[in-house]
Design a protein around this motif. Structure first.
Motif, short mmCIF file in Angstrom:
data_model
loop_
_atom_site.label_atom_id
_atom_site.label_comp_id
_atom_site.label_asym_id
_atom_site.label_seq_id
_atom_site.Cartn_x
_atom_site.Cartn_y
_atom_site.Cartn_z
N ALA A 90 1.84 0.76 3.84
CA ALA A 90 2.81 0.46 3.86
C ALA A 90 3.54 -0.56 4.60
O ALA A 90 4.70 -1.43 4.23
N GLU A 91 2.77 -1.05 5.57
CA GLU A 91 3.21 -2.17 6.66
C GLU A 91 2.76 -3.27 6.16
O GLU A 91 2.99 -4.46 6.74
N VAL A 92 1.78 -3.51 5.21
CA VAL A 92 0.94 -4.86 4.76
C VAL A 92 2.20 -5.74 4.01
O VAL A 92 2.62 -4.84 2.87
N PRO A 93 2.29 -6.83 4.49
CA PRO A 93 3.22 -7.59 3.53
C PRO A 93 2.90 -7.69 2.10
O PRO A 93 1.71 -7.90 1.79
N GLY A 94 3.95 -7.63 1.36
CA GLY A 94 3.87 -7.55 0.01
C GLY A 94 3.62 -5.93 -0.87
O GLY A 94 4.07 -5.87 -1.92
N VAL A 95 3.53 -5.18 -0.09
CA VAL A 95 3.29 -3.58 -0.37
C VAL A 95 4.84 -3.05 -0.44
O VAL A 95 5.52 -3.23 0.52
N VAL A 108 -4.40 7.42 -2.85
CA VAL A 108 -3.41 6.83 -2.22
C VAL A 108 -3.14 5.57 -3.33
O VAL A 108 -4.00 4.91 -3.72
N LEU A 109 -1.85 5.53 -3.70
CA LEU A 109 -1.21 4.55 -4.72
C LEU A 109 -0.60 3.57 -4.20
O LEU A 109 0.54 4.02 -3.39
N VAL A 110 -0.96 2.26 -4.25
CA VAL A 110 -0.08 1.45 -3.62
C VAL A 110 0.70 0.43 -4.55
O VAL A 110 -0.04 -0.15 -5.54
N GLN A 111 1.84 0.15 -4.35
CA GLN A 111 2.33 -0.84 -5.43
C GLN A 111 2.81 -2.07 -4.42
O GLN A 111 3.17 -2.14 -3.37
N ALA A 112 2.34 -3.19 -4.91
CA ALA A 112 2.53 -4.33 -4.09
C ALA A 112 3.04 -5.51 -5.26
O ALA A 112 2.79 -5.54 -6.30
N ILE A 113 3.69 -6.43 -4.60
CA ILE A 113 4.10 -7.73 -5.36
C ILE A 113 3.30 -8.97 -4.62
O ILE A 113 3.06 -9.12 -3.40
N GLY A 114 2.56 -9.74 -5.50
CA GLY A 114 1.98 -10.68 -5.23
C GLY A 114 2.53 -11.91 -5.78
O GLY A 114 2.92 -11.98 -6.96
N VAL A 115 2.44 -13.02 -4.96
CA VAL A 115 3.05 -14.26 -5.42
C VAL A 115 2.04 -14.94 -6.36
O VAL A 115 2.60 -15.78 -7.37
N THR A 121 -5.36 -10.73 -3.89
CA THR A 121 -6.48 -10.76 -3.16
C THR A 121 -6.32 -10.39 -1.54
O THR A 121 -6.84 -9.70 -1.19
N ARG A 122 -5.39 -11.21 -0.82
CA ARG A 122 -5.16 -10.85 0.25
C ARG A 122 -4.66 -9.34 0.65
O ARG A 122 -5.34 -8.88 1.68
N ILE A 123 -3.86 -8.76 -0.17
CA ILE A 123 -3.44 -7.48 -0.05
C ILE A 123 -4.45 -6.71 -0.01
O ILE A 123 -4.68 -5.62 0.58
N GLY A 124 -5.15 -6.56 -1.26
CA GLY A 124 -6.48 -5.99 -1.24
C GLY A 124 -7.51 -5.78 -0.28
O GLY A 124 -7.84 -4.91 0.46
N GLU A 125 -7.66 -7.22 0.41
CA GLU A 125 -8.74 -7.21 1.69
C GLU A 125 -7.86 -6.41 2.82
O GLU A 125 -8.64 -5.85 3.79
#
Length: 153
Positions: A90-95, A108-115, A121-125
């Motif tokens: 939850a602390e990862v930027p974009g999540v 674990v289900l993560v909803q994220a916004i990518g520009v 890719t960064r969020i996944g990494e």
């Protein structure tokens, strides 16, 4: 307090707030439930203090806001570490949201916004570096919500 301990007034208040919390005043709820506005305010304060109402959140249409890469990232966490990893995710930027699933591989289900694709890719990494194994990634087109009908009477 468990759901079984909520009385009809509590359940109705929860239903009405889930339907439209932003434009629903204590007076509006009171008129719907045949109670005074002060009774409704006291009930809402109690439901908040007991952690039954955990917050009020904006329902953002990310596509309309110019962010078309609203993504569901399905992850697997080792069961003993699931809660800790979900909180770290939850602390990862974009999540924007993380849900823990009770059991199974995809827990674990993560909803994220990518520009852009690189941002996703960064969020996944970053999730991988935390110790979550990414199983799947899907773009979310839309979300449909409604209040829980078990609170409606």
């Amino acid at each position: 307090m468990s759901v079984g301990e909520l009385d009809a007034l509590d359940r109705r208040i929860l239903y009405l707030l889930q339907a439209e919390a932003r434009h629903t005043s204590s007076s509006d709820v009171a008129a719907s439930v045949d109670a005074s506005a002060s009774t409704v305010r006291n009930r809402i304060q109690r439901l908040e203090s007991e952690g039954i109402i955990r917050g009020y959140h904006a329902d953002v249409d990310y596509e309309a806001a110019g962010h078309q890469l609203f993504t569901l990232i399905v992850c697997t966490a080792p069961m003993p570490d699931r809660e800790e990893l979900a909180a770290a995710a939850a602390e990862v930027p974009g999540v924007v949201e993380v849900q823990e699933v009770v059991s199974g591989e995809r827990n674990v289900l993560v909803q994220a916004i990518g520009v852009d694709g690189d941002d996703l890719t960064r969020i996944g990494e970053e999730l991988d570096e935390l110790g979550l194994r990414v199983s799947d990634e899907d773009l979310i087109r839309s979300t449909h919500r409604r209040p829980y009908s078990g609170f409606e009477e």
